[in-house]
Design a protein around this motif. Structure first.
Motif, PDB file in Angstrom:
ATOM      1  N   LYS A   1       0.842  -1.163   0.011  1.00  0.00           N
ATOM      2  CA  LYS A   1       0.181  -0.023  -0.047  1.00  0.00           C
ATOM      3  C   LYS A   1       0.782   1.153   0.131  1.00  0.00           C
ATOM      4  O   LYS A   1       0.725   2.204  -0.570  1.00  0.00           O
ATOM      5  N   GLU A   2       1.830   1.262   0.831  1.00  0.00           N
ATOM      6  CA  GLU A   2       2.629   2.539   0.791  1.00  0.00           C
ATOM      7  C   GLU A   2       3.570   2.597  -0.298  1.00  0.00           C
ATOM      8  O   GLU A   2       3.840   3.706  -0.855  1.00  0.00           O
ATOM      9  N   ALA A   3       4.259   1.412  -1.032  1.00  0.00           N
ATOM     10  CA  ALA A   3       4.940   1.562  -2.200  1.00  0.00           C
ATOM     11  C   ALA A   3       3.774   2.169  -3.463  1.00  0.00           C
ATOM     12  O   ALA A   3       4.412   3.039  -4.211  1.00  0.00           O
ATOM     13  N   LEU A   4       2.414   1.694  -3.260  1.00  0.00           N
ATOM     14  CA  LEU A   4       1.720   2.361  -4.517  1.00  0.00           C
ATOM     15  C   LEU A   4       1.555   3.613  -4.184  1.00  0.00           C
ATOM     16  O   LEU A   4       1.496   4.744  -5.211  1.00  0.00           O
ATOM     17  N   GLN A   5       1.301   4.128  -2.945  1.00  0.00           N
ATOM     18  CA  GLN A   5       1.030   5.485  -2.666  1.00  0.00           C
ATOM     19  C   GLN A   5       2.223   6.325  -3.088  1.00  0.00           C
ATOM     20  O   GLN A   5       2.160   7.447  -3.640  1.00  0.00           O
ATOM     21  N   GLU A   6       3.405   5.889  -3.078  1.00  0.00           N
ATOM     22  CA  GLU A   6       4.630   6.646  -3.285  1.00  0.00           C
ATOM     23  C   GLU A   6       5.082   6.844  -4.906  1.00  0.00           C
ATOM     24  O   GLU A   6       5.415   7.850  -5.321  1.00  0.00           O
ATOM     25  N   VAL A   7       4.212   5.980  -5.566  1.00  0.00           N
ATOM     26  CA  VAL A   7       4.150   5.929  -7.027  1.00  0.00           C
ATOM     27  C   VAL A   7       2.954   6.890  -7.681  1.00  0.00           C
ATOM     28  O   VAL A   7       2.510   6.848  -8.780  1.00  0.00           O
TER      29      VAL A   7
END
Length: 112
Positions: free
Chosen positions: A17-23
């Motif tokens: 979830k955090e990785a997707l928010q970063e992109v």
């Protein structure tokens, strides 16, 4: 637009979830799931009796992204969900013909 469906291990959800928010991915749908792949489950011992656990707990993530964000989103999921062990999961990419935001009637990329 593309729809990404990813089946991952439950404990990796927050990292993904955090990785997707970063992109720059804004919306995500998460469903609890059970399944098995090549590992076909495993055996466990409970009170002296051995039994087979066929369906392992998984999490299914669904997101829709514009074509230009597809590669970054897939890469983010892949990096965040990987443990290097069997059962890390799968990522599926599908074409999306149309998206409509119910509240405003926006269509296409504006709706996502």
């Amino acid at each position: 637009m593309k729809k990404i469906e990813a089946i991952i291990k439950p404990f990796k959800l927050d990292e993904v979830k955090e990785a997707l928010q970063e992109v720059g991915v804004q919306g995500i749908t998460v469903t609890e799931a059970k399944g098995f792949g090549r590992q076909k489950g495993h055996t466990e011992l409970y009170r002296g009796a051995e039994y087979v656990v066929d369906f392992l707990p998984k999490v299914k993530i669904e997101i829709v992204v514009p074509d230009d964000r597809l590669e970054a989103a897939v890469e983010a999921i892949q990096k965040a969900a990987r443990t290097g062990r069997i059962g890390d999961g799968k990522i599926f990419v599908l074409d999306v013909q149309e998206a409509i935001r119910i509240r405003t009637g926006e269509t296409g990329a504006d709706a996502i």
